[in-house]
Write an enzyme that holds these catalytic residues in place. Sequence first.
Site, PDB file in Angstrom:
ATOM      1  N   TRP A 157     166.644  37.600 -23.189  1.00  0.00           N
ATOM      2  CA  TRP A 157     167.172  38.927 -22.792  1.00  0.00           C
ATOM      3  C   TRP A 157     168.545  38.700 -22.353  1.00  0.00           C
ATOM      4  O   TRP A 157     169.672  39.027 -23.210  1.00  0.00           O
ATOM      5  CB  TRP A 157     166.336  39.635 -21.435  1.00  0.00           C
ATOM      6  CG  TRP A 157     165.077  40.250 -21.925  1.00  0.00           C
ATOM      7  CD1 TRP A 157     164.626  40.275 -23.005  1.00  0.00           C
ATOM      8  CD2 TRP A 157     164.243  41.064 -20.979  1.00  0.00           C
ATOM      9  NE1 TRP A 157     163.529  40.928 -23.077  1.00  0.00           N
ATOM     10  CE2 TRP A 157     163.062  41.265 -21.978  1.00  0.00           C
ATOM     11  CE3 TRP A 157     164.216  41.288 -19.644  1.00  0.00           C
ATOM     12  CZ2 TRP A 157     162.058  42.146 -21.545  1.00  0.00           C
ATOM     13  CZ3 TRP A 157     163.171  41.791 -19.245  1.00  0.00           C
ATOM     14  CH2 TRP A 157     161.955  42.505 -19.931  1.00  0.00           C
ATOM     15  N   CYS A 213     146.578  54.689  -5.447  1.00  0.00           N
ATOM     16  CA  CYS A 213     145.728  53.473  -5.493  1.00  0.00           C
ATOM     17  C   CYS A 213     144.975  53.274  -4.261  1.00  0.00           C
ATOM     18  O   CYS A 213     143.872  52.809  -4.372  1.00  0.00           O
ATOM     19  CB  CYS A 213     146.713  52.285  -5.828  1.00  0.00           C
ATOM     20  SG  CYS A 213     147.025  52.185  -7.460  1.00  0.00           S
ATOM     21  N   CYS A 229     149.402  47.690  -7.830  1.00  0.00           N
ATOM     22  CA  CYS A 229     150.178  48.925  -7.588  1.00  0.00           C
ATOM     23  C   CYS A 229     149.804  49.098  -6.113  1.00  0.00           C
ATOM     24  O   CYS A 229     148.976  49.036  -5.587  1.00  0.00           O
ATOM     25  CB  CYS A 229     149.953  49.922  -8.335  1.00  0.00           C
ATOM     26  SG  CYS A 229     150.790  51.561  -8.073  1.00  0.00           S
ATOM     27  N   CYS A 266     151.577  53.520 -12.750  1.00  0.00           N
ATOM     28  CA  CYS A 266     150.487  52.973 -12.291  1.00  0.00           C
ATOM     29  C   CYS A 266     149.285  53.350 -12.862  1.00  0.00           C
ATOM     30  O   CYS A 266     148.834  54.497 -13.489  1.00  0.00           O
ATOM     31  CB  CYS A 266     150.233  54.125 -10.688  1.00  0.00           C
ATOM     32  SG  CYS A 266     148.653  53.935 -10.201  1.00  0.00           S
ATOM     33  N   ARG A 302     160.174  49.304 -18.484  1.00  0.00           N
ATOM     34  CA  ARG A 302     158.866  49.497 -18.845  1.00  0.00           C
ATOM     35  C   ARG A 302     157.874  49.142 -17.979  1.00  0.00           C
ATOM     36  O   ARG A 302     158.266  48.417 -17.053  1.00  0.00           O
ATOM     37  CB  ARG A 302     158.603  48.913 -20.460  1.00  0.00           C
ATOM     38  CG  ARG A 302     158.746  47.327 -20.306  1.00  0.00           C
ATOM     39  CD  ARG A 302     158.679  46.652 -21.782  1.00  0.00           C
ATOM     40  NE  ARG A 302     158.818  45.445 -21.777  1.00  0.00           N
ATOM     41  CZ  ARG A 302     158.821  44.390 -22.736  1.00  0.00           C
ATOM     42  NH1 ARG A 302     158.587  44.893 -23.810  1.00  0.00           N
ATOM     43  NH2 ARG A 302     158.865  42.953 -22.640  1.00  0.00           N
ATOM     44  N   GLU A 332     152.167  38.099 -31.104  1.00  0.00           N
ATOM     45  CA  GLU A 332     153.752  38.150 -31.029  1.00  0.00           C
ATOM     46  C   GLU A 332     153.610  36.567 -31.059  1.00  0.00           C
ATOM     47  O   GLU A 332     153.302  35.955 -30.066  1.00  0.00           O
ATOM     48  CB  GLU A 332     154.316  38.803 -29.704  1.00  0.00           C
ATOM     49  CG  GLU A 332     154.217  39.887 -29.664  1.00  0.00           C
ATOM     50  CD  GLU A 332     154.790  40.720 -28.437  1.00  0.00           C
ATOM     51  OE1 GLU A 332     155.902  39.990 -28.060  1.00  0.00           O
ATOM     52  OE2 GLU A 332     154.759  41.722 -28.159  1.00  0.00           O
ATOM     53  N   CYS A 338     150.602  52.297  -4.541  1.00  0.00           N
ATOM     54  CA  CYS A 338     150.804  53.629  -4.338  1.00  0.00           C
ATOM     55  C   CYS A 338     149.773  54.503  -3.548  1.00  0.00           C
ATOM     56  O   CYS A 338     148.685  53.771  -3.263  1.00  0.00           O
ATOM     57  CB  CYS A 338     151.197  54.366  -5.708  1.00  0.00           C
ATOM     58  SG  CYS A 338     149.577  54.625  -6.592  1.00  0.00           S
ATOM     59  N   ASN A 358     150.798  47.581 -23.947  1.00  0.00           N
ATOM     60  CA  ASN A 358     151.535  46.292 -24.527  1.00  0.00           C
ATOM     61  C   ASN A 358     151.466  45.516 -23.362  1.00  0.00           C
ATOM     62  O   ASN A 358     152.081  45.878 -22.174  1.00  0.00           O
ATOM     63  CB  ASN A 358     153.079  46.546 -24.943  1.00  0.00           C
ATOM     64  CG  ASN A 358     153.546  45.423 -25.594  1.00  0.00           C
ATOM     65  OD1 ASN A 358     153.183  44.908 -26.813  1.00  0.00           O
ATOM     66  ND2 ASN A 358     154.510  44.667 -24.900  1.00  0.00           N
ATOM     67  N   GLU A 359     151.172  44.321 -23.390  1.00  0.00           N
ATOM     68  CA  GLU A 359     150.987  43.378 -22.273  1.00  0.00           C
ATOM     69  C   GLU A 359     150.730  43.947 -21.133  1.00  0.00           C
ATOM     70  O   GLU A 359     151.473  43.958 -20.039  1.00  0.00           O
ATOM     71  CB  GLU A 359     152.430  42.574 -22.232  1.00  0.00           C
ATOM     72  CG  GLU A 359     152.855  41.791 -23.653  1.00  0.00           C
ATOM     73  CD  GLU A 359     153.963  40.917 -23.367  1.00  0.00           C
ATOM     74  OE1 GLU A 359     154.745  41.246 -22.512  1.00  0.00           O
ATOM     75  OE2 GLU A 359     154.026  39.737 -24.169  1.00  0.00           O
TER      76      GLU A 359
HETATM   77  C1  GLA Z   1     156.889  40.766 -25.006  1.00  0.00           C
HETATM   78  C2  GLA Z   1     156.689  42.049 -25.604  1.00  0.00           C
HETATM   79  C3  GLA Z   1     157.523  42.216 -26.484  1.00  0.00           C
HETATM   80  C4  GLA Z   1     158.790  42.024 -26.253  1.00  0.00           C
HETATM   81  C5  GLA Z   1     158.776  40.396 -26.340  1.00  0.00           C
HETATM   82  C6  GLA Z   1     160.248  39.912 -25.998  1.00  0.00           C
HETATM   83  O1  GLA Z   1     155.745  39.660 -25.394  1.00  0.00           O
HETATM   84  O2  GLA Z   1     155.461  42.436 -25.721  1.00  0.00           O
HETATM   85  O3  GLA Z   1     157.625  43.832 -26.365  1.00  0.00           O
HETATM   86  O4  GLA Z   1     159.544  42.594 -25.369  1.00  0.00           O
HETATM   87  O5  GLA Z   1     158.085  40.225 -25.388  1.00  0.00           O
HETATM   88  O6  GLA Z   1     160.627  40.038 -24.743  1.00  0.00           O
HETATM   89 ZN    ZN Z   2     149.278  53.180  -7.979  1.00  0.00          ZN
END
Ligand code: GLA
Ligand code: ZN
Length: 670
Positions: free
Chosen positions: A318, A156, A151, A107, A103, A310, A153, A141-142
């Site tokens: 993992w 950029c 990045c 960019c 994931r 979270e 590339c 997400n994050e």
């Molecule tokens: C992160 C992500 C989640 C999941 C957890 C656990 O913080 O935001 O999608 O991947 O970790 O790895």
């Molecule tokens: Zn880039």
Amino acid sequence: MRIGADYYPEHWEKSRWKTDFKLMNKANIEVVRIGEFAWSLYEPKEGEFHFEWMDEALEELAKYNIKVVLCTPSATPPKWMVDKYPEILQEDVHGYVKGFGTRKHYCFNSSVYREKCHILNRKIAERYGKHPAVEGWQVDNELGWANTTRCYCDECQVNFRKWLENKYGTIDNLNKKYGTVVWSQIYNSFDEINIPKAGACYDVCPDTQGQNPGLLLDYYRFSSDSVVDFTRETCKDIRAYSKYPITTNMLDAAVNSGTGIDYFKLSEELDFTSWDNYIEFQWGIAEDAAVSRDHALLRSYKKRPFWVMEQQAGACGWSKMGPAPTPGKLRLWTYSAVANGADTVVYFRWRSALFGLEEYWNGIIGHDGKPGRRYQEIAGIGQEMKELNKIYGKLLPKSRVAIIKSFDAEWSHSIHRHVENFQYDNYELEFYRAFYKMGIPVDFVQPSEKLDNYDLVIAPALIMVKDFELNNLASYVRRGGHLIISLRSGIKDEYDAMLPESIPGVFADMAGVTVPDFDPLLSKKTEISGVFGKGTADLWCDIIKPVSAEVLGVYTSDYYAGEACLTVNDYGDGKVYYLGCDLDETAMLNLAKYTGSRAGIPMELYETEGLERVECSDGTNYAQFLLNHNSYPVIVPLKTRYMEMISGKVVENSIKIEPYGVAILGLGKR
Ligand code: GLA
Ligand code: ZN
């Protein structure tokens, strides 16, 4: 205060949904976060959109009165897109193009990717922007996870050149500010400038460290701005259709040591902040003071209550797992978040996954879908919160101490860290930890922020400040504030170039000292003695000559024995301390007590090893959280009679807190 779960309706048979939602209801889980990785379901082929599955999930969740934080799914661009538009992929510092398979492989500056996000995000926002089950949004997400903020590339590079031209106007100006005369780096035009990748001498100076520091710092700023801009565009798309508040889940400083995103700037785009809190997992065990520090950062970015989006719910990793949370710890970590200003704690994840990379990431319930001891513990928290909400509104600690957090300083120190073991975040944590141990809440502030609410402000290694920031700090002290300045402060300009003034540069006048010599400590310790007792420094020693300041501590070994390491100077109605060296933990604790009590803060509170103590208020009601991070019970002496708000019992003289136990001391009735 309330709890939630991170949930993936798309991972389970629809026939199972009802069972899950009933179990959530029984545990008082009021909110779920969904949809952050679902692009290939929403748009399995270019331009072909499917929303039925999400319609059904939301409809079902609504029946059970479970609220939803819905995400924009940009963290995982699907395979068809990567194949058709490979230019959306990120490139790393060595020129390696990040491929499909995990994931965050896109960019932030890719115009194609921005357009694809724009199309899908608007469709999602339009469809669900007023949906009664939805109550909020999460962007991506994050952002910046796994070193993806920066990045390298081609797109950029083009954007970076524009960003530089906009900032410097002329190339001569840039050449001057960066000092490109060094090593024959003078540029003729902005088009000649490359993103600083791993330099020719990267085997001597890892990665980019051989590059021009001014160029690097600007590139870091540009990268952060790119993520902020990406977020701004996403928020705009959502807000075109929805009034629900927007957040994004940030990363901790403890494990990830920074994402390269200026979270203060990012937070300006958001309605509320949130973060992901993993305490004991594959990648390490976080110290309780560091977790508290991360909570403090999160409440500080907007000076408001935040969410944990979270929070660890089981043993996780993992390829391999960290330890199972000992009974009591899920509850302890939850109340620690609440004590530090979280109003919602969402557990990752509802149920352990049967497939995919995170099969070992254990949820509230296990692979078998049966509620077990983790579910029971969390259901217990839900029940307690239901009761506590009858008394309390949103709680926040009242901080009288602040630490200045500057992303410019963080990045400058990361480019050139002065001495092997110097790490800005860890160094700030040393100050934070001392106050944490005394039960004194600490906020984080930017150097430009209004500081009048704080009695003591600490500026650890604030290497560069702009004029208005310096004026802000000076006027805070002139009006009676107490400020601690420390080593490596005020000595650079904003282009990461050294100032010609004597150390501590722009702070010399306020601190009333000069530092003609210093000793970076690679492998030795220097002994010190002063108002902090006897101790040692093992990182850095500024040899201070007081001009108008009074000496509070001296070195007692090495060639500078007898010279000052800590001073204080009267400035206007306030005081400026200059701390020239690092301090061991005990000396730092003593310094916190000394400076705190002189700033009028009661510093004689509890000091029970492993006990986190946070005093909060919701504006009307008082709550004192006692959180025992020890594997053994502790007895905490009490000066006043309190009501323990979870049990409803009156406590007097002392209270016993079980291993990993929690008490909330209140003043009122229950
Ligand atoms: C992160 C992500 C989640 C999941 C957890 C656990 O913080 O935001 O999608 O991947 O970790 O790895
Ligand atoms: Zn880039």
